[in-house]
Motif scaffolding. Sequence first.
Motif, PDB file in Angstrom:
ATOM      1  N   GLY A 113       0.825  -1.284  -0.002  1.00  0.00           N
ATOM      2  CA  GLY A 113       0.038   0.076   0.040  1.00  0.00           C
ATOM      3  C   GLY A 113       0.725   1.326   0.167  1.00  0.00           C
ATOM      4  O   GLY A 113       0.234   2.417  -0.142  1.00  0.00           O
ATOM      5  N   VAL A 114       2.097   1.260   0.175  1.00  0.00           N
ATOM      6  CA  VAL A 114       2.924   2.541   0.316  1.00  0.00           C
ATOM      7  C   VAL A 114       3.316   2.938  -1.073  1.00  0.00           C
ATOM      8  O   VAL A 114       3.683   3.975  -1.194  1.00  0.00           O
ATOM      9  CB  VAL A 114       4.384   2.047   1.143  1.00  0.00           C
ATOM     10  CG1 VAL A 114       4.131   1.738   2.337  1.00  0.00           C
ATOM     11  CG2 VAL A 114       4.952   0.888   0.343  1.00  0.00           C
ATOM     12  N   GLY A 115       3.009   2.194  -2.155  1.00  0.00           N
ATOM     13  CA  GLY A 115       3.522   2.663  -3.478  1.00  0.00           C
ATOM     14  C   GLY A 115       4.647   1.724  -4.244  1.00  0.00           C
ATOM     15  O   GLY A 115       5.160   2.436  -5.012  1.00  0.00           O
ATOM     16  N   LYS A 116       4.608   0.595  -3.522  1.00  0.00           N
ATOM     17  CA  LYS A 116       5.867  -0.088  -3.909  1.00  0.00           C
ATOM     18  C   LYS A 116       5.659  -0.547  -5.547  1.00  0.00           C
ATOM     19  O   LYS A 116       6.628  -0.101  -6.271  1.00  0.00           O
ATOM     20  CB  LYS A 116       5.880  -1.252  -3.340  1.00  0.00           C
ATOM     21  CG  LYS A 116       7.247  -2.106  -3.135  1.00  0.00           C
ATOM     22  CD  LYS A 116       7.578  -2.943  -2.006  1.00  0.00           C
ATOM     23  CE  LYS A 116       6.378  -3.972  -1.570  1.00  0.00           C
ATOM     24  NZ  LYS A 116       6.639  -5.256  -2.357  1.00  0.00           N
ATOM     25  N   THR A 117       4.776  -0.978  -6.002  1.00  0.00           N
ATOM     26  CA  THR A 117       4.190  -1.432  -7.307  1.00  0.00           C
ATOM     27  C   THR A 117       4.713  -0.197  -8.305  1.00  0.00           C
ATOM     28  O   THR A 117       5.226  -0.419  -9.357  1.00  0.00           O
ATOM     29  CB  THR A 117       3.196  -2.293  -7.394  1.00  0.00           C
ATOM     30  OG1 THR A 117       2.988  -2.977  -6.227  1.00  0.00           O
ATOM     31  CG2 THR A 117       3.204  -3.130  -8.492  1.00  0.00           C
ATOM     32  N   LYS A 122       7.278   3.280 -12.289  1.00  0.00           N
ATOM     33  CA  LYS A 122       7.960   4.404 -12.645  1.00  0.00           C
ATOM     34  C   LYS A 122       9.293   4.401 -12.929  1.00  0.00           C
ATOM     35  O   LYS A 122       9.905   4.877 -13.896  1.00  0.00           O
ATOM     36  CB  LYS A 122       7.578   5.441 -11.312  1.00  0.00           C
ATOM     37  CG  LYS A 122       6.169   5.841 -11.094  1.00  0.00           C
ATOM     38  CD  LYS A 122       6.091   6.636 -10.018  1.00  0.00           C
ATOM     39  CE  LYS A 122       4.749   7.252  -9.815  1.00  0.00           C
ATOM     40  NZ  LYS A 122       4.425   7.888  -8.356  1.00  0.00           N
ATOM     41  N   GLY A 282       8.096  10.206  -4.718  1.00  0.00           N
ATOM     42  CA  GLY A 282       6.959  10.102  -5.625  1.00  0.00           C
ATOM     43  C   GLY A 282       6.023  11.349  -5.441  1.00  0.00           C
ATOM     44  O   GLY A 282       5.812  11.785  -4.398  1.00  0.00           O
ATOM     45  N   ILE A 283       5.704  11.967  -6.420  1.00  0.00           N
ATOM     46  CA  ILE A 283       4.808  13.151  -6.212  1.00  0.00           C
ATOM     47  C   ILE A 283       3.644  13.207  -7.160  1.00  0.00           C
ATOM     48  O   ILE A 283       3.101  14.149  -7.575  1.00  0.00           O
ATOM     49  CB  ILE A 283       5.686  14.511  -6.647  1.00  0.00           C
ATOM     50  CG1 ILE A 283       6.213  14.356  -8.044  1.00  0.00           C
ATOM     51  CG2 ILE A 283       6.598  14.783  -5.491  1.00  0.00           C
ATOM     52  CD1 ILE A 283       6.914  15.810  -8.538  1.00  0.00           C
ATOM     53  N   GLY A 284       3.141  12.010  -7.523  1.00  0.00           N
ATOM     54  CA  GLY A 284       1.880  12.065  -8.174  1.00  0.00           C
ATOM     55  C   GLY A 284       1.578  10.601  -8.623  1.00  0.00           C
ATOM     56  O   GLY A 284       2.614   9.573  -8.446  1.00  0.00           O
TER      57      GLY A 284
HETATM   58  P1  GDP Z   1       1.822  -1.114  -3.170  1.00  0.00           P
HETATM   59  O1  GDP Z   1       0.806  -2.114  -2.507  1.00  0.00           O
HETATM   60  O2  GDP Z   1       2.744  -0.680  -2.272  1.00  0.00           O
HETATM   61  O3  GDP Z   1       2.690  -1.883  -4.362  1.00  0.00           O
HETATM   62  O4  GDP Z   1       1.346   0.221  -3.575  1.00  0.00           O
HETATM   63  P2  GDP Z   1       0.633   0.519  -5.062  1.00  0.00           P
HETATM   64  O5  GDP Z   1       1.886   0.542  -5.919  1.00  0.00           O
HETATM   65  O6  GDP Z   1      -0.357  -0.390  -5.429  1.00  0.00           O
HETATM   66  O7  GDP Z   1      -0.010   1.920  -4.752  1.00  0.00           O
HETATM   67  C1  GDP Z   1      -1.159   2.129  -3.984  1.00  0.00           C
HETATM   68  C2  GDP Z   1      -1.543   3.610  -4.305  1.00  0.00           C
HETATM   69  O8  GDP Z   1      -0.966   4.680  -4.206  1.00  0.00           O
HETATM   70  C3  GDP Z   1      -1.974   3.491  -5.725  1.00  0.00           C
HETATM   71  O9  GDP Z   1      -3.400   4.106  -5.947  1.00  0.00           O
HETATM   72  C4  GDP Z   1      -1.074   4.496  -6.281  1.00  0.00           C
HETATM   73  O10 GDP Z   1      -1.325   4.989  -7.543  1.00  0.00           O
HETATM   74  C5  GDP Z   1      -0.746   5.612  -5.228  1.00  0.00           C
HETATM   75  N1  GDP Z   1       0.448   6.150  -5.472  1.00  0.00           N
HETATM   76  C6  GDP Z   1       1.780   5.374  -5.701  1.00  0.00           C
HETATM   77  N2  GDP Z   1       2.875   6.592  -5.486  1.00  0.00           N
HETATM   78  C7  GDP Z   1       2.159   7.588  -5.407  1.00  0.00           C
HETATM   79  C8  GDP Z   1       2.575   9.193  -5.431  1.00  0.00           C
HETATM   80  O11 GDP Z   1       3.688   9.394  -5.445  1.00  0.00           O
HETATM   81  N3  GDP Z   1       1.650   9.936  -5.410  1.00  0.00           N
HETATM   82  C9  GDP Z   1       0.202   9.658  -5.369  1.00  0.00           C
HETATM   83  N4  GDP Z   1      -0.510  10.515  -5.009  1.00  0.00           N
HETATM   84  N5  GDP Z   1      -0.214   8.362  -5.311  1.00  0.00           N
HETATM   85  C10 GDP Z   1       0.667   7.606  -5.247  1.00  0.00           C
END
Ligand code: GDP
Length: 304
Positions: A113-117, A122, A282-284
């Motif tokens: 959920g942190v944005g790993k994938t 990216k 990450g900024i978006g």
């Molecule tokens: P993972 O479970 O860690 O792999 O998380 P995901 O890569 O699936 O990201 C979880 C959510 O965070 C998704 O909806 C992404 O679009 C969002 N996300 C990731 N990086 C960023 C970022 O830098 N900015 C914003 N606004 N959203 C982000």
Amino acid sequence: KSLAEGLLKTRESLFRKIARSVAGKSKIDRELLDNLEEILIDSDMGVKTTLQIIERIENRTIRGRYANIDELTPILIEEIVSMLQDNDVEEVEDFVIPDSKKPYVIMVVGVNGVGKTTTIGKLAYHFKKKDKRIFLGAADTFRAAAVEQLNVWSERVGVPIVKQRMGADPASVVHDTLTSAIANNADIVIIDTAGRLHNKIGLMNELTKIKNVIKKIIPYAPHEILLVLDSSTGQNAYNQAEKFSKATEITSLAITKLDGTAKGGVVVGISNQLQVPVKYIGIGERLEDLQIFRKREFVNSLFG
Ligand code: GDP
């Protein structure tokens, strides 16, 4: 999105609060530093890092030369920059990695959920734009969704992925990924790992196992163990940083979702606490919205 746009929330919050604290003052005084301390802690810079910064400012102002109010911002910027670790610019400069390190292996860790994938997608996008050959390894076999998500990114960016069925041995996926990558003359290999924070020993064992498989095939790899943290989670990000750094040797940080939070201070606090450089921010949500971290530029954007 520019860095200043990406950091808008943190910047506005800092600007508003600092403006309120300096209003009507001509000199930097005790009251102002007390307010500043609160402002930095509020931005999630962490108590320890904030106290270090305030003490250094205090020594340079009220304990040293009694400074004018307009010197506050430049001094503050300088002291915050000094809390940040140096990024290894040669390697990350515009997403160029020297051919001598080929294949460059990045092992990516962090909780779900942190944005790993997204960060992996990216990174692949930016490296591919530099004409690098990328291989992704889906070693988070614990959740079917993780493999599926990484697959979506691999298709979107147009880079190969090595995966196995859900529940497969992550070490086996890593082995397959590296052998395919080497056979295909890949420049960069990015490996996703399971992000569940079970107990400390479990996490340590899993990451060590993956690291060892990588080392068996490429002795100098992984070149990076990149920890991904979500800036909007504040104290949780600090806790995760602590847990992961105890489980493995984190070499670099990627801090995500800075666009959605006024708590951009985590970047400074966590880097200082772990003594590990922030490499990417990450900024978006779009592929383009990942930037190489340059500490001076970052801090200038916060206060500029
Ligand atoms: P993972 O479970 O860690 O792999 O998380 P995901 O890569 O699936 O990201 C979880 C959510 O965070 C998704 O909806 C992404 O679009 C969002 N996300 C990731 N990086 C960023 C970022 O830098 N900015 C914003 N606004 N959203 C982000």
